[in-house]
Structures are given as structure tokens and as C-alpha cells.
Motif scaffolding. Structure first.
Motif, PDB file in Angstrom:
ATOM      1  N   UNK A  23       0.832  -1.203   0.000  1.00  0.00           N
ATOM      2  CA  UNK A  23       0.000   0.000   0.000  1.00  0.00           C
ATOM      3  C   UNK A  23       0.857   1.239   0.000  1.00  0.00           C
ATOM      4  N   UNK A  24       0.225   2.401  -0.252  1.00  0.00           N
ATOM      5  CA  UNK A  24       1.010   3.640  -0.360  1.00  0.00           C
ATOM      6  C   UNK A  24       0.899   4.526   0.875  1.00  0.00           C
ATOM      7  N   UNK A  25       0.387   3.973   1.999  1.00  0.00           N
ATOM      8  CA  UNK A  25       0.276   4.760   3.228  1.00  0.00           C
ATOM      9  C   UNK A  25       1.424   4.501   4.177  1.00  0.00           C
ATOM     10  N   UNK A  26       1.233   4.925   5.413  1.00  0.00           N
ATOM     11  CA  UNK A  26       2.251   4.743   6.440  1.00  0.00           C
ATOM     12  C   UNK A  26       2.125   3.360   7.080  1.00  0.00           C
ATOM     13  N   UNK A  27       3.255   2.771   7.488  1.00  0.00           N
ATOM     14  CA  UNK A  27       3.237   1.383   7.985  1.00  0.00           C
ATOM     15  C   UNK A  27       2.459   1.184   9.274  1.00  0.00           C
TER      16      UNK A  27
END
Length: 296
Positions: free
Chosen positions: A106-110
Motif C-alpha cells: 500500500x502507499x500509506x504509512x506502515x
């Protein structure tokens, strides 16, 4: 002397209306080599090279399916993973020859990965690429277009998916703005022996490869994902059961009322006796009154 230059084509704009034209040409081997050292982050924020996601276990040949999703609050992508994971389990992938692994990026924060795994019940490793470099290098685009029709994998309605997404945002608190780029869309890539053998790039926010098509590319049949028990279906079943129960109860009440209202033979006779007694008492009372009026 003028020198001719070839301008690079502009990337599709995020406010593009309708499907964006994308190609599904597989990346060249040198493109895969170029992204091998790009980092992805696990749920603890620990970096891993992208190539480590593709490394075979026990030095045996294996293939890897990488699903690139949108932001971590995207209800469409969450629904896609629910459908995909219910149809393609780790046991199914390991039974293939050669075996197949699956990874989610995904392209968000871990820090949102645990929430995402919990919401989707995804049994596969999930990673984050907040820089979106993998997305760019592999030719994935940015758009907010929904596309012309709802995909087969959606077992929730679009309003339900949106409400769930909003609810997750509210629950996330300070992490609500760390889900990732809302314009970024993803795709599906099958990696094998250092190259890509098949890929599908999304052209709108719901355009994941349908589960039957993906199963065929994996070497399985083209079966549709099984119907899952959703919140809305539970409500429909409960409403149907309640309606049947109320209908049965009304019928029972009606039968009981009919039995109560219908007089029995004994009851009818007793009522007749009471009526006759009352008539005799009235007759006697009237006779006494007549006698009183005739006495001088």
C-alpha cells in the motif's frame, strides 16, 4: 542549429473524468532490476528491499503475486482483498507448481498495516511504500475516477464501503491522514525468475483484476469468489427471519382468538338458560307492577 527534443508524455491528471487509458505491457527485466533495491516498510516500520519480497523460500523456485492497493482506508481495495483471500488461500498457492507467494503493498504509512490486516482478514504479508516510487516505476497511475460499473468482487454496496472507510478514518485518530495518496491506484503483478510474466494496471479506483481472471493467471480455474457473510446480508437475513416469526405468531394469535370467540355447545346452552331466567324475572316483575296498579 536547432536540436529536436522529444518531450516525455504527461502523466494522466488526477481529475481525469472516466477511465484513464493504461497499458498492461509487462515491465522489462532491467526495469525489475532497477526497482530491486527500493525500500518497503513492514508493520513495525522496518525497511526491506523490494527484491526480498520476491526471494524464493529454501532456495527453491517460486513465483510471487504482488497486489498494489490504494490508500489504506480505501473500501474498494479492502473489499477486493476480502474476496481474493476467501478464494485464493495460502494453502491453494502452495499447492501450485511451482508454488506461489502473495504480497500486498500500500502507499500509506506502515503504522496502519495492523488495522488493514484486521479489517481485510488478509493472511498475507502487507508492506507500505509511502514514497510511491514502486508505483511510478511500474507504470501505475493517479486518478479518482470510479469507472463505469461496479466490479464483481464488490459484495458491499458503494455507500456501505464509503461509510466503512469514513468510520475507519474516525477511529484512526491522529493516523487518519496517514492512509496514503487518495489519487494513487495500483495493480497486480506476477513475478517469476527475476521478471514479470503478467500484470494488470488499474485504470480507475475500482479496477482491480477480477478474481476469476486472476485465478486463471495463477493456473487455477476461473471460479468466482464465494459469497461472504456481510453486515448487510446479516441484516437482510435477520429481517427475513423476524418477518417469518411475526407472521407465524399472527397466525397463532388468530387461531387462538377464533377458538376463544367460537362458543362451545355447553356454553351456548348455559347462555340460553341465563336468558330464560332473566326473561322470567322480568315477566314476574311486570306482573307485580300490574297487580299494584289494579288494586283500589
Amino acid at each position: 542549429m536547432a536540436v529536436e527534443t522529444t518531450a516525455r508524455p504527461e502523466a494522466p491528471t488526477a481529475d481525469f473524468k472516466g477511465d484513464v487509458h493504461v497499458h498492461n505491457t509487462v515491465p522489462r527485466r532491467k526495469d525489475v532490476e532497477r526497482i530491486a533495491e527500493l525500500p518497503v516498510l513492514d508493520k513495525d516500520g522496518k525497511p526491506h528491499t523490494f527484491s526480498s519480497l520476491l526471494a524464493p523460500a529454501n532456495n527453491k523456485r517460486s513465483r510471487t503475486l504482488v497486489i498494489f492497493i490504494r490508500h489504506f482506508f480505501c473500501g474498494n481495495c479492502q473489499e477486493y482483498l476480502r474476496s481474493l483471500c476467501s478464494s485464493v488461500t495460502p494453502e491453494v498457492l502452495q499447492s501450485l507448481s511451482p508454488p506461489m507467494n502473495m504480497r500486498i503493498v500500500g502507499c500509506g504509512q506502515p503504522e496502519l498495516i495492523p488495522m488493514y490486516a484486521r479489517e481485510t482478514k488478509c493472511p498475507y504479508p502487507i508492506y507500505a511504500d509511502p514514497s510511491k516510487k514502486l508505483y511510478a516505476e511500474l507504470g501505475m497511475i493517479r486518478t479518482l475516477s470510479l469507472g463505469p460499473k461496479a466490479p464483481q468482487y464488490m459484495q458491499y454496496s458503494l455507500p456501505s464501503a464509503m461509510i466503512r472507510s469514513i468510520y475507519q478514518n474516525l477511529k484512526a485518530g491522529r493516523s487518519a491522514f496517514k492512509g496514503g495518496d487518495y489519487f494513487q491506484v495500483g495493480g497486480e503483478f506476477i513475478f517469476d525468475d527475476g521478471g514479470v510474466t503478467w500484470c494488470h494496471r488499474m485504470k480507475n479506483t475500482r479496477d482491480h483484476a477480477e478474481v476469476p481472471e486472476l485465478r486463471r493467471q495463477l493456473g487455477l480455474d476461473g471460479a468466482k469468489p464465494p459469497l461472504r457473510k456481510t453486515f448487510s446480508s446479516g441484516i437482510r437475513r435477520s429481517s427475513s427471519q423476524l418477518s417469518r416469526q411475526l407472521s407465524d405468531r399472527r397466525k397463532s394469535w388468530s387461531r387462538s382468538r377464533d377458538r376463544t370467540d367460537k362458543p362451545s355447545p355447553d356454553g351456548s346452552m348455559m347462555e340460553k338458560v341465563k336468558e330464560d331466567q332473566a326473561a322470567e324475572e322480568n315477566s314476574e316483575r311486570e306482573s307485580k307492577e300490574e297487580v299494584k296498579t289494579t288494586v283500589p
